[in-house]
Design an enzyme around this catalytic site. Structure first.
Site, PDB file in Angstrom:
ATOM      1  N   ASN A   1       0.871  -1.175   0.000  1.00  0.00           N
ATOM      2  CA  ASN A   1       0.000   0.000   0.000  1.00  0.00           C
ATOM      3  C   ASN A   1       0.904   1.220   0.000  1.00  0.00           C
ATOM      4  O   ASN A   1       1.485   1.573   1.027  1.00  0.00           O
ATOM      5  CB  ASN A   1      -0.894  -0.024   1.250  1.00  0.00           C
ATOM      6  CG  ASN A   1      -1.749   1.240   1.362  1.00  0.00           C
ATOM      7  OD1 ASN A   1      -1.773   2.060   0.437  1.00  0.00           O
ATOM      8  ND2 ASN A   1      -2.437   1.387   2.480  1.00  0.00           N
ATOM      9  N   TRP A   2       1.021   1.833  -1.172  1.00  0.00           N
ATOM     10  CA  TRP A   2       1.938   2.978  -1.293  1.00  0.00           C
ATOM     11  C   TRP A   2       1.374   4.227  -0.615  1.00  0.00           C
ATOM     12  O   TRP A   2       2.052   5.203  -0.454  1.00  0.00           O
ATOM     13  CB  TRP A   2       2.216   3.271  -2.773  1.00  0.00           C
ATOM     14  CG  TRP A   2       3.230   2.347  -3.392  1.00  0.00           C
ATOM     15  CD1 TRP A   2       3.695   1.171  -2.877  1.00  0.00           C
ATOM     16  CD2 TRP A   2       3.915   2.536  -4.640  1.00  0.00           C
ATOM     17  NE1 TRP A   2       4.622   0.617  -3.721  1.00  0.00           N
ATOM     18  CE2 TRP A   2       4.773   1.430  -4.813  1.00  0.00           C
ATOM     19  CE3 TRP A   2       3.877   3.513  -5.633  1.00  0.00           C
ATOM     20  CZ2 TRP A   2       5.593   1.284  -5.941  1.00  0.00           C
ATOM     21  CZ3 TRP A   2       4.684   3.377  -6.746  1.00  0.00           C
ATOM     22  CH2 TRP A   2       5.535   2.274  -6.905  1.00  0.00           C
ATOM     23  N   LYS A   3       0.091   4.202  -0.257  1.00  0.00           N
ATOM     24  CA  LYS A   3      -0.577   5.375   0.330  1.00  0.00           C
ATOM     25  C   LYS A   3      -0.346   6.584  -0.592  1.00  0.00           C
ATOM     26  O   LYS A   3      -0.281   6.402  -1.807  1.00  0.00           O
ATOM     27  CB  LYS A   3      -0.093   5.600   1.757  1.00  0.00           C
ATOM     28  CG  LYS A   3      -0.196   4.306   2.598  1.00  0.00           C
ATOM     29  CD  LYS A   3      -0.047   4.501   4.057  1.00  0.00           C
ATOM     30  CE  LYS A   3      -0.221   3.158   4.770  1.00  0.00           C
ATOM     31  NZ  LYS A   3      -0.176   3.255   6.209  1.00  0.00           N
TER      32      LYS A   3
ATOM     33  N   GLU B   1      -6.967   4.711   7.692  1.00  0.00           N
ATOM     34  CA  GLU B   1      -6.689   6.130   7.411  1.00  0.00           C
ATOM     35  C   GLU B   1      -7.865   6.785   6.715  1.00  0.00           C
ATOM     36  O   GLU B   1      -8.150   7.963   6.926  1.00  0.00           O
ATOM     37  CB  GLU B   1      -5.390   6.249   6.597  1.00  0.00           C
ATOM     38  CG  GLU B   1      -4.174   5.975   7.478  1.00  0.00           C
ATOM     39  CD  GLU B   1      -2.961   5.439   6.742  1.00  0.00           C
ATOM     40  OE1 GLU B   1      -2.897   5.522   5.504  1.00  0.00           O
ATOM     41  OE2 GLU B   1      -2.055   4.917   7.439  1.00  0.00           O
TER      42      GLU B   1
ATOM     43  N   GLU C   1      -5.450  -4.856  10.390  1.00  0.00           N
ATOM     44  CA  GLU C   1      -4.421  -3.850  10.606  1.00  0.00           C
ATOM     45  C   GLU C   1      -4.712  -3.092  11.902  1.00  0.00           C
ATOM     46  O   GLU C   1      -5.503  -2.137  11.898  1.00  0.00           O
ATOM     47  CB  GLU C   1      -4.405  -2.846   9.451  1.00  0.00           C
ATOM     48  CG  GLU C   1      -4.075  -3.453   8.108  1.00  0.00           C
ATOM     49  CD  GLU C   1      -3.461  -2.417   7.174  1.00  0.00           C
ATOM     50  OE1 GLU C   1      -2.396  -2.694   6.632  1.00  0.00           O
ATOM     51  OE2 GLU C   1      -4.042  -1.323   7.005  1.00  0.00           O
TER      52      GLU C   1
ATOM     53  N   GLY D   1       2.562   2.260  10.781  1.00  0.00           N
ATOM     54  CA  GLY D   1       3.525   3.352  10.640  1.00  0.00           C
ATOM     55  C   GLY D   1       4.227   3.709  11.937  1.00  0.00           C
ATOM     56  O   GLY D   1       4.885   4.752  12.028  1.00  0.00           O
TER      57      GLY D   1
ATOM     58  N   SER E   1       3.484  -2.163  10.287  1.00  0.00           N
ATOM     59  CA  SER E   1       4.936  -2.220  10.514  1.00  0.00           C
ATOM     60  C   SER E   1       5.556  -3.579  10.152  1.00  0.00           C
ATOM     61  O   SER E   1       6.461  -4.043  10.841  1.00  0.00           O
ATOM     62  CB  SER E   1       5.275  -1.837  11.960  1.00  0.00           C
ATOM     63  OG  SER E   1       4.857  -0.508  12.222  1.00  0.00           O
TER      64      SER E   1
ATOM     65  N   GLY F   1       2.845  -1.184   4.234  1.00  0.00           N
ATOM     66  CA  GLY F   1       2.895   0.248   3.947  1.00  0.00           C
ATOM     67  C   GLY F   1       4.306   0.691   3.618  1.00  0.00           C
ATOM     68  O   GLY F   1       4.798   0.467   2.508  1.00  0.00           O
TER      69      GLY F   1
HETATM   70  P1  13P Z   1       3.053   0.325   7.634  1.00  0.00           P
HETATM   71  O1  13P Z   1       3.558  -0.963   7.046  1.00  0.00           O
HETATM   72  O2  13P Z   1       3.804   1.529   7.148  1.00  0.00           O
HETATM   73  O3  13P Z   1       2.931   0.256   9.120  1.00  0.00           O
HETATM   74  O4  13P Z   1       1.555   0.523   7.070  1.00  0.00           O
HETATM   75  C1  13P Z   1       0.650  -0.516   7.161  1.00  0.00           C
HETATM   76  C2  13P Z   1      -0.547  -0.148   6.382  1.00  0.00           C
HETATM   77  O5  13P Z   1      -1.299   0.727   6.751  1.00  0.00           O
HETATM   78  C3  13P Z   1      -0.791  -0.877   5.127  1.00  0.00           C
HETATM   79  O6  13P Z   1      -2.062  -0.627   4.643  1.00  0.00           O
END
Ligand code: 13P
Length: 247
Positions: A13-15, A94, A164, A170, A209, A230
């Site tokens: 998930n590149w966000k 999010e 999640e 994050g 994470s 992420g």
């Molecule tokens: P991180 O891997 O950066 O914690 O993010 C997880 C996430 O929200 C994937 O959708």
């Protein structure tokens, strides 16, 4: 696009990150990437068309529950498919937080995806406050109920569920393998009350994470079938190593 029973699954998930240059880097480094794991990159919708999908597939991070029409700024299932997407993340925490997406709206989005041959990666998970109050199962159960209320067993079988925990996203504070397994077992148990075969085949991803050095022990848990990644999905080498850990 066929979904095998419990084939390992890793999605990035590149966000709101990435660029055409990063797509080019991934196109080169993942070229012909061959693994037993189903690999998907969920990128910003402006980039999805640019992936070569050589050894991996592409998804979006959100979709409208509505059909094409007067909905400024929204993207429909048809548009995402034209842009190369076979998957969509729905209900990421999010978006639930920033855009106020409700359980009911997330369920409608998931249904829209299934009806249009897009695989929804449906996110659930609790905040630290809810965990400390000992309410993880009732909270996640409510999130699941909205989905199981409107999707048939056949439709549910076409989804992927991602657990999640918000406190792990994050933050570098990964859930321990035992904590992840405990909630995954609860989720599979929830579905088994609806249909045992459905529950047995459903892919359940852990997100929060996940890094190259903790992926293997997380994915080794009985009910963890892969991950939603992420930060570590923005570096091709790290992402590849996480995908290999899921094999
Ligand atoms: P991180 O891997 O950066 O914690 O993010 C997880 C996430 O929200 C994937 O959708």
């Amino acid at each position: 696009m066929s979904i095998n029973k419990r084939q390992p699954f890793v999605a990035g998930n590149w966000k709101m990150n990435g660029s055409l240059d990063l797509v080019k880097d991934f196109n080169e480094k993942l070229a012909g990437f061959s693994t037993n794991t189903e690999v998907v990159i969920c990128a910003p919708a402006t980039l999805t068309h640019a992936f070569n999908q050589n050894g991996f597939s592409v998804g979006a991070q959100n979709v409208s529950h509505l059909d094409n029409g007067a909905h400024t700024g929204e993207l429909s299932v048809g548009m995402l498919k034209e842009a190369g997407c076979g998957y969509v993340i729905v209900g990421h925490s999010e978006r639930r937080e920033d855009q106020g997406e409700s359980n009911a709206l997330v369920a409608l989005k998931a249904k829209k995806c299934i009806e249009n041959d897009l695989v929804p990666i449906i996110c659930v998970g609790e905040s630290l406050e809810i965990r400390e109050a000992g309410e993880v199962e009732s909270f996640v159960g409510q999130q699941l109920k909205a989905i199981t209320d409107i999707l048939s067993i056949e439709e549910l079988a076409k989804t992927v569920i991602a657990y999640e925990p918000i406190w792990a996203i994050g933050t570098g504070k990964t859930a321990s393998p035992a904590q992840a397994q405990q909630v995954h077992e609860f989720i599979r148990g929830y579905f088994s009350k609806i249909d045992a075969e459905l529950a047995e085949g459903l892919r359940l991803l852990y997100g929060g994470s996940v890094k190259p050095d903790n992926a293997r022990t997380l994915f080794a848990q009985q009910d963890v079938d892969g991950g939603l990644i992420g930060g570590a999905s923005l570096k091709a080498e790290d992402f590849i190593s996480i995908c290999q850990a899921a094999n």
